[in-house]
Design an enzyme around this catalytic site. Structure first.
Site, PDB file in Angstrom:
ATOM      1  N   ASP A 115      -6.043  -2.697  -6.958  1.00 48.89           N
ATOM      2  CA  ASP A 115      -7.044  -3.763  -6.944  1.00 48.89           C
ATOM      3  C   ASP A 115      -7.534  -4.055  -5.537  1.00 48.89           C
ATOM      4  O   ASP A 115      -8.695  -4.407  -5.347  1.00 48.89           O
ATOM      5  CB  ASP A 115      -6.466  -5.039  -7.574  1.00 48.89           C
TER       6      ASP A 115
ATOM      7  N   CYS B 153       3.121  -1.321  -4.637  1.00 46.88           N
ATOM      8  CA  CYS B 153       3.356  -0.918  -6.025  1.00 46.88           C
ATOM      9  C   CYS B 153       2.079  -0.346  -6.656  1.00 46.88           C
ATOM     10  O   CYS B 153       2.066  -0.018  -7.828  1.00 46.88           O
ATOM     11  CB  CYS B 153       3.899  -2.078  -6.849  1.00 46.88           C
TER      12      CYS B 153
ATOM     13  N   GLU C  79      -3.488  -8.252  -3.568  1.00 41.05           N
ATOM     14  CA  GLU C  79      -4.414  -7.279  -4.147  1.00 41.05           C
ATOM     15  C   GLU C  79      -5.859  -7.760  -4.103  1.00 41.05           C
ATOM     16  O   GLU C  79      -6.751  -7.116  -4.638  1.00 41.05           O
ATOM     17  CB  GLU C  79      -3.991  -6.889  -5.562  1.00 41.05           C
TER      18      GLU C  79
ATOM     19  N   HIS D  89      -6.479   1.545 -15.879  1.00 40.80           N
ATOM     20  CA  HIS D  89      -5.141   1.430 -16.474  1.00 40.80           C
ATOM     21  C   HIS D  89      -4.857   2.540 -17.466  1.00 40.80           C
ATOM     22  O   HIS D  89      -3.712   2.916 -17.672  1.00 40.80           O
ATOM     23  CB  HIS D  89      -4.933   0.036 -17.059  1.00 40.80           C
TER      24      HIS D  89
END
Ligand code: PEP
Ligand code: MG
Length: 598
Positions: A472, A519, A448, A201
């Site tokens: 993920d 996404c 995910e 992240h």
């Protein structure tokens, strides 16, 4: 001395600047410039902190009981001696006067310089004195935090330059996603960290900021020194320290070229994304904070495909945002998007996005053996039903101001899906009872976890749309920690297993008449644009800064060009070879036919 370091390229472009080493101090340090007129005040803050700590230590020493160990008194003596020695204060003052650094930044910069000197000492005893200096510095930082609210926040300053008008780049062992939020309003033109993976992240936030970054540079924060001139090549994952004039000029040239290219691409802002064969593609934006919505509009996004709401839950000393505060944040985005859809994902904390130290989640998190497989995302939300309903109510209330969709992260069990839908139904009833307006929102599932991809038909019955979280999905399919640079070479979006899962989710969702988008970072990676188009994807969600370059590829693409290669790859005896061919074709190359074995 000039040298190079190799890491992972996570955010494109070139940054050139003086290195600012972020102290390994356990205390958060704010980094901002003070106006020249306030330099005196800043030096005063430093002095006041020093005096306060001297008083504190002197009082401590006076109160030591008679039977206290002699070492304790000796330690206080050493700390007092360091505080009374003018060199720490003088050198720190110099950073403030010459660079206009705030006092905390100046102190931590000076500490980094001293720490290096201690590390290089031959004598064990002297080397260990570094810990004393560190403790004194921490006491001073605490004293400054008590005396000023400035420490809480990194002051708002445009990205850019120090008092000498030279850009700065940040070098750290690691930067937590919560700390990365500060970068949105900070002074750094790029950063380098020792650890991290391409879809950690921290890397994602760097991309969203569109600042060049390299992670996983291993020794970076140890070998780069405060004030070294650093070139960050965010395309190649290369860090050049103290480059020669020729190298520097080459990179300055590349910086200029990139600016020109950016300007050229920005002209595509209002061009609809339609392929050469007439397929319309929806270009959505991923955002982290309400303020990012403006960048999404400016980049020509036709909606928000992923609003990572968890960033609203960070940097708040353990307090969670209440319903009204969340509602205001969501409403702000919905209003900025002015009628375009906003997909708000319910909170996805855990794994590499822990909450602050004091929160309940963090306490649990610290004890989790493997946080990526632990209580994160929807699992955490379902374990905190009141918090979850509160968030759902806030999202629903925002729907009275525009088009809102609700997205649920990390589902793996149909039971979780049902519980979530029940929570939504209860939240709706609560709003009706309270007379608060909302409209019907579509509810989507993030795909995910491989398990979710494999039971997709059951989930499709329950949800209005699905969104593929490829970051993920890759992590959990390949069992590779997305934030761990030591296995980053195995984090492979081209892996046949990953591609097959993605293709099958897109195909099944379309067949069921349900909207599907991607996404994860793959959506913004131009290398995959044509592959995803050929798999049938017509909705991409990415960082606003990536929209123009992906759109450019879409405008030049035939959506079916790679279809035969995809079908061929998955049907072939050797999916590896098939996927290699697909990859080569996506990059505009052709691999030679393999000769049959003799
Ligand atoms: C993903 O996993 O691909 C995703 C979009 O969610 P996040 O990166 O926030 O985990
Ligand atoms: Mg995810």
């Amino acid at each position: 001395m000039s040298f190079q370091l190799f890491g992972l390229p996570v955010s494109r472009g070139v940054a050139i600047g003086r290195a600012v080493l972020v102290s390994s101090s356990r205390i958060d340090v704010a980094h901002y410039f003070v106006p020249v007129a306030d330099v005196g005040h800043e030096i005063g803050r430093l002095r006041a902190a020093r005096n306060a700590v001297v008083d504190e230590l002197t009082a401590l020493q006076a109160d030591l009981p008679d039977d206290a160990p002699a070492e304790l008194s000796a330690l206080l003596d050493v700390h007092l001696m360091l505080l009374n020695d003018e060199s720490l204060e003088l050198a720190t003052k110099q950073w403030i006067e010459e660079r206009c650094y705030n006092a905390e930044w100046a102190l931590s910069a000076q500490f980094e310089v001293l720490a290096r000197q201690f590390d290089e000492m031959e004598d064990d005893y002297l080397r260990e004195r570094k810990a004393d200096v560190e403790q004194v510095v921490e006491r001073l930082l605490r004293a400054m935090a008590r005396g000023s609210p400035a420490l809480i926040d990194v002051a708002a300053k445009p990205a850019g330059a120090d008092a000498h008008n030279e850009p700065l780049v940040l070098v750290a062992n690691d930067i937590a996603p919560a700390d990365m939020l500060h970068f949105k309003r900070t002074v750094f033109a790029g950063f380098v960290t020792d650890v991290g993976g391409t879809t950690s992240h921290t890397a994602i936030v760097a991309r969203s900021l569109d600042i060049p970054a390299v992670v996983g540079a291993r020794e970076g924060s140890r070998v780069i020194r405060q004030d070294d001139l650093v070139v960050i090549d965010g395309d190649a994952g290369l860090v050049i320290v103290n480059p020669s004039d020729i190298v520097l000029e080459e990179y300055r040239f590349r910086q200029r070229q990139r600016d020109v290219e950016r300007q050229r691409l920005s002209r595509l802002r209002n061009t609809p994304a339609v392929t050469l064969d007439g397929e319309s593609v929806e270009m959505l934006a991923n955002i982290e904070l309400p303020g990012d919505a403006a960048a999404a509009v400016a980049a020509g996004a036709v909606g928000v495909g992923l609003y990572r709401s968890e960033f609203l839950f960070m940097n708040r000393a353990g307090e969670l945002p209440g319903e009204d505060e969340q509602f205001e944040a969501y409403r702000a985005v919905v209003q900025t998007m002015n009628g375009m859809p906003v997909t708000i994902r319910t909170v996805d904390v855990g794994a590499d996005k822990p909450l602050d130290r004091m929160s309940i989640n963090e306490l649990r998190h610290e004890h989790a053996l493997n946080p990526a497989l632990g209580l994160r995302a929807i699992r955490w939300s379902l374990s905190e039903p009141a918090m979850f309903r509160q968030q759902i109510r806030a999202i629903l209330r925002a729907s009275a101001f525009g088009k809102v969709k609700l997205l649920v992260p990390m589902l793996a069990h149909v039971g979780e899906a049902r519980q979530t839908l029940e929570a939504i139904a209860r939240a709706k009833q609560q709003l009706i009872d309270a007379g608060k307006p909302f409209t019907d929102v579509e509810v989507g599932a993030m795909i995910e976890v491989p398990a979710a991809a494999l039971v997709l038909p059951s989930l499709l019955k329950l949800f209005d749309f699905v969104s593929l979280g490829t970051n993920d999905l890759i992590q959990y399919t390949l069992a590779i920690d997305r934030g761990d640079e030591s296995v980053a070479h195995l984090y492979d979006p081209w892996h046949p297993a990953v591609l097959q899962l993605i293709e099958s989710v897109i195909r099944q969702a379309r067949k069921a008449g349900k909207a599907v988008s991607v996404c994860g970072e793959m959506a913004g990676d131009a290398a995959f644009t044509e592959v995803l188009l050929a798999m049938g994807l017509r909705s991409f969600s990415m960082h606003p800064s990536q929209i123009a370059s992906v759109k450019q590829i879409i405008l030049r693409a035939n959506s079916k060009r790679l279809l035969p290669l995809i079908e061929g790859a998955f049907r072939s005896d050797d999916v590896w070879v098939g996927c290699d061919r697909l990859r080569a074709a996506a990059a505009g190359r052709t691999l030679p036919e393999l000769q049959p074995a003799a």
